[in-house]
Design an enzyme around this catalytic site. Structure first.
Site, PDB file in Angstrom:
ATOM      1  N   SER A 191       0.766  -1.263   0.048  1.00 60.88           N
ATOM      2  CA  SER A 191      -0.081  -0.126  -0.135  1.00 60.88           C
ATOM      3  C   SER A 191       0.831   1.224  -0.036  1.00 60.88           C
ATOM      4  CB  SER A 191      -1.022   0.022   1.273  1.00 60.88           C
ATOM      5  OG  SER A 191      -2.136  -0.686   0.870  1.00 60.88           O
ATOM      6  N   GLN A 252     -12.185 -15.609  -3.007  1.00 58.88           N
ATOM      7  CA  GLN A 252     -12.261 -16.896  -3.745  1.00 58.88           C
ATOM      8  C   GLN A 252     -11.082 -16.979  -4.880  1.00 58.88           C
ATOM      9  OE1 GLN A 252     -13.140 -19.717  -2.260  1.00 58.88           O
ATOM     10  NE2 GLN A 252     -14.232 -18.914  -0.636  1.00 58.88           N
ATOM     11  N   TYR A 286     -10.672   2.729   5.244  1.00 59.18           N
ATOM     12  CA  TYR A 286      -9.873   2.065   4.436  1.00 59.18           C
ATOM     13  C   TYR A 286     -10.315   1.458   3.444  1.00 59.18           C
ATOM     14  CZ  TYR A 286      -5.012   1.433   2.759  1.00 59.18           C
ATOM     15  OH  TYR A 286      -3.960   1.342   2.228  1.00 59.18           O
ATOM     16  N   SER A 287      -9.979   1.566   1.969  1.00 52.90           N
ATOM     17  CA  SER A 287     -10.734   0.717   0.940  1.00 52.90           C
ATOM     18  C   SER A 287      -9.938   0.953  -0.292  1.00 52.90           C
ATOM     19  CB  SER A 287     -12.152   1.086   0.817  1.00 52.90           C
ATOM     20  OG  SER A 287     -12.602   0.440  -0.594  1.00 52.90           O
ATOM     21  N   GLY A 421       2.606  -0.787   4.293  1.00 52.28           N
ATOM     22  CA  GLY A 421       1.931  -1.729   2.998  1.00 52.28           C
ATOM     23  C   GLY A 421       2.190  -3.218   3.290  1.00 52.28           C
TER      24      GLY A 421
END
Length: 489
Positions: A191, A252, A286-287, A421
């Site tokens: 990040s 998945q 946070y996204s 990150g």
């Protein structure tokens, strides 16, 4: 697999296993407790998945500016407790950790690795202590302790101050070959990528091609609430858009095939099938969805691919010659091998060559110690931006954690400005303490949590407790989250 403020999450049990999410958060707030998502306890035998800034929950209070340059008092969580590290599945440290590198109060490297002339080792007024031989020895011991307790294979640490430099590598870069970790290796940084993507956007703002309060719908079609969500809210993690890394189908897909190639549009589709979590600007969450959208905005405004634009407008102007935005799973040599337990059964595996396309603008960048040390200062001081735009970047709004705020693609953590990150196999921390002109970079080759905390946070905390006792980097330990699935930092 990626970088952001994060907290460890555990995915709810599902057929096929757990999410392979990366800490692209603010640690990557950022990776792990630094910037990971809200923490959740992993199911027995399963891996802990990190995502948003750990310690930064989506229930942040109403916006109030937090100064990123304030010197906060000590009192953050202490160093890791005693005891043997990690449970089953976590990589063990090989023997007694050895260190390579140098430390010198004068800033020059000493071949023997010992510190040079002794100086005052006291810090006051938000400063840092002098890197005397005694302080250097304490740093060595603190880093080795975290390395051993948290079963981290290897770590690179770079601390620079006006009075000296501490550059060290501990442990191994390859567990199978037993190759020692060294300071010059390339690493996936998760990040911390967000800092580059947002800087790219801010350069376009300075060029008059966009405004921070423009709606995202002006540049990207079909975004839920797109007419009401601004570029500023995306960069500040306050859009309310559902994090695509929390979607069960996404997790998945990633865990089922770590080499799968995702397009940005496919990532957003996982988010957009869900209703928004809250109204734009209502609170912090946070996204990675936010930063992927900003990547598309940058491409729209520049007419270039995100990777090409960042190289020409961010990496090259900042003098970052070893920082790259990969378009596939390629990984420039030399690099450390990375280890994760974000697998279907929670077992530890080598994630070095997993494709980071699922993180894209939110966490795909690769860099090294030297470049990140330069970038930490640039990010906090803003020579690539106009003073007015840099001031907007550093307007930190509160999260749910005291003394931790988030600005535009950057956090303020007890006075340290930067980002963390995390993605499968790797974690990073890149921060700068303005009042002391000190830079700290930590790079490691695992994302496996230790007792609910990101190892990058543990290293950052242990180091700053010694060198900047008035500004101790920390995130609260992971706590249970109501979120049904993990996010990626």
């Amino acid at each position: 697999m990626t970088t952001k403020k994060r907290r460890p999450h555990s995915a709810a049990p599902r057929p096929g296993g757990r999410v392979t999410a990366a800490a692209l958060a603010l640690t990557g707030l950022l990776a792990g407790a630094g910037c990971s998502g809200d923490p959740q306890a992993a199911a027995p035998g399963g891996p802990v998945v990190t995502a948003v800034p750990a310690a930064v929950s989506p229930t942040a209070p109403s916006p109030t500016a937090v100064s990123p340059s304030v010197s906060y008092p000590a009192g953050s969580p202490g160093s890791p407790g005693s005891g043997s590290p990690g449970g089953t599945g976590s990589p063990g440290a090989t023997g007694s950790p050895s260190a390579t590198g140098s430390a010198s109060p004068s800033g020059s490297a000493s071949p023997s690795g010992s510190a040079g002339p002794s100086g005052s080792a006291s810090a006051s007024g938000g400063g840092v202590v002098a890197l005397t031989p005694d302080v250097t020895a304490k740093l060595d011991d603190a880093v080795k302790q975290v390395l051993s307790q948290a079963s981290v294979p290897g770590v690179i640490v770079g601390l620079t101050t006006p009075g000296g430099s501490y550059q060290r590598a501990f442990g191994v870069s390859d567990k199978v070959a037993g190759t020692p970790m060294v300071t010059g290796l390339n690493m996936r940084i998760g990040s911390v990528t967000k800092t580059f993507t947002v800087t790219g956007l801010l350069r376009l703002v300075d060029a008059g091609k966009a405004g921070l309060d423009d709606p995202v719908s002006a540049y990207v079609p079909d975004v839920p609430n797109g007419d009401a969500i601004t570029l500023r809210q995306l960069a500040g993690m306050r859009s309310g858009l559902f994090p695509y890394t929390s979607d069960p189908d996404f997790t998945q897909a990633v865990i089922g095939d770590p080499n799968r190639v995702f397009t940005p549009q496919q990532l957003l589709a996982y988010s957009f099938k869900h209703p928004a979590n809250f109204a734009p600007g209502a609170r912090f969450e946070y996204s990675n969805t936010n930063t992927v959208l900003l990547g598309l905005v940058v491409e729209k405004l520049s007419g270039q691919s995100l990777g090409d634009y960042l190289k020409q407008q961010v990496f090259d102007p900042a003098g970052l010659n070893r920082t790259v935005f990969p378009t596939d799973a390629s990984f420039p040599q030399p690099h450390a091998r990375g280890y994760t337990n974000q697998t279907p059964d929670g077992s530890v595996t080598d994630a070095t060559d997993w494709n980071p396309s699922w993180a894209w603008a939110a966490g795909a960048v690769i860099s090294d110690l030297s470049d990140l040390q330069a970038w930490a200062k640039e990010l906090a001081t803003g020579s690539l931006l106009s003073p007015a735009t840099q001031a907007e970047r550093l307007k930190s709004l509160p999260t749910s954690s005291a003394d931790i705020g988030y600005g535009l693609g950057v956090f303020s953590n007890h006075g340290w400005i930067g980002h963390n990150g995390s993605l499968p196999g790797y974690q990073s921390l890149t921060v700068y303490l303005p009042q002391a002109q000190a830079t700290l970079v930590v790079l490691l080759n695992t994302d496996i949590s230790y007792q609910g905390e990101e190892p990058s946070t543990l290293f950052g905390q242990a180091i700053t407790k010694i060198v900047s006792p008035g500004n101790v980097y920390s995130f609260p330990p992971a706590t249970a989250s109501n979120s049904p699935s993990p996010e990626v930092d």
